[in-house]
Write a protein that holds these residues in place. Structure first.
Motif: not given
Length: 274
Positions: A20, A25, A27, A39, A43, A46, A53, A55, A57
């Protein structure tokens, strides 16, 4: 035996935490119009790059731009360009005007319930509906029911786009129902025969898209400049993308990424074959 099991569990937990920690990451915060699209892109990306990673929003274009300026986001998704005051803050914080990375094309679409018989509205009719001058469907060759206009909030780039190009700067009807996301607008219209709203074309599921001045929003009409209410969708970054962020944006603008754009209901920048 118990000691051995305990040691193995500790090693497994340590290894998972280490994996992890080693993940990069990204954002991403911003446009609700672009939320499901982003999104979907993340996906699919990935699947090829599982150690990055991402994220994602929503909150609106304005919200995302603020987060980018304040260093709380690596990418801001936006359905509009930066305003002068936003660009000024960007320069003050980073000595940069920011970088607009094009990723897709959207058509601002007008939605009604599938049982609504209206198929087409003119610019002036739309303006009069959303400013409250036309309040009943009877004036538009439908039944005599009161019109329920559903709009986005003021932080939305779509709210501002519609106000500028459809309302020509006039104010929305004060009795309009304000909802925070396009998905909620779609859900409301599905349940209310007399409702009308707007949003990104990628959300047009189980509702009817209305033609504007006899022209429907599709790839041909946008490429020929017949449907006027289209806009570019952006990934804003503070400076020229580098590292994993550049890798992600480059992937989006590749044939693989642009295929995902089309599958999400938007129009690709590239002419991707089926």
């Amino acid at each position: 035996m118990r000691n051995t099991i305990s040691i193995l569990l500790i090693l497994i937990i340590y290894s998972c935490n280490l994996l992890q920690i080693n993940k990069s990451v990204i954002r991403i915060i911003g446009s609700d119009t672009m939320l499901e699209l982003t999104k979907h892109l993340a996906n699919e990306f990935n699947k090829e790059y599982p150690n990055i990673l991402i994220t994602v929003e929503g909150g609106g274009s304005k919200h995302g731009i603020e987060k980018l300026i304040n260093g709380k986001a690596d990418i801001c998704t936006s359905s509009r360009k930066l305003y002068p005051e936003e660009a000024k803050k960007m320069v003050e914080n980073y000595n940069s005007l920011g970088v607009a990375n094009l990723i897709a094309i959207d058509a601002l679409s007008i939605f009604v319930n599938v049982d609504n018989p209206v198929e087409n509205l003119s610019n002036s009719e739309l303006k009069n509906i959303f400013t409250g001058k036309i309040k009943n469907w009877k004036k538009l060759n439908s039944d005599s029911s009161d019109i329920k206009t559903v709009i986005r909030n003021k932080d939305s780039g779509t709210y501002l786009f519609f106000k500028e190009y459809i309302l020509e700067g006039e104010e929305y009807d004060k009795n309009s129902i304000t909802l925070p996301t396009t998905k909620e607008i779609i859900d409301f219209i599905k349940e209310n025969k007399n409702a009308i709203g707007y949003g990104g074309i990628g959300y047009a599921k189980n509702v009817k898209i209305i033609a504007v001045n006899g022209i429907i929003p599709n790839a041909e009409n946008i490429s020929n400049n017949k449907y006027l209410y289209f806009r570019y969708l952006y990934f804003f970054t503070v400076k020229e993308p580098e590292g994993e962020i550049k890798l992600f944006i480059d992937w989006i603008n590749s044939p693989k990424g642009q295929k995902v754009v089309r599958e999400s209901g938007y129009f690709p920048l590239l002419n991707i074959k089926e």
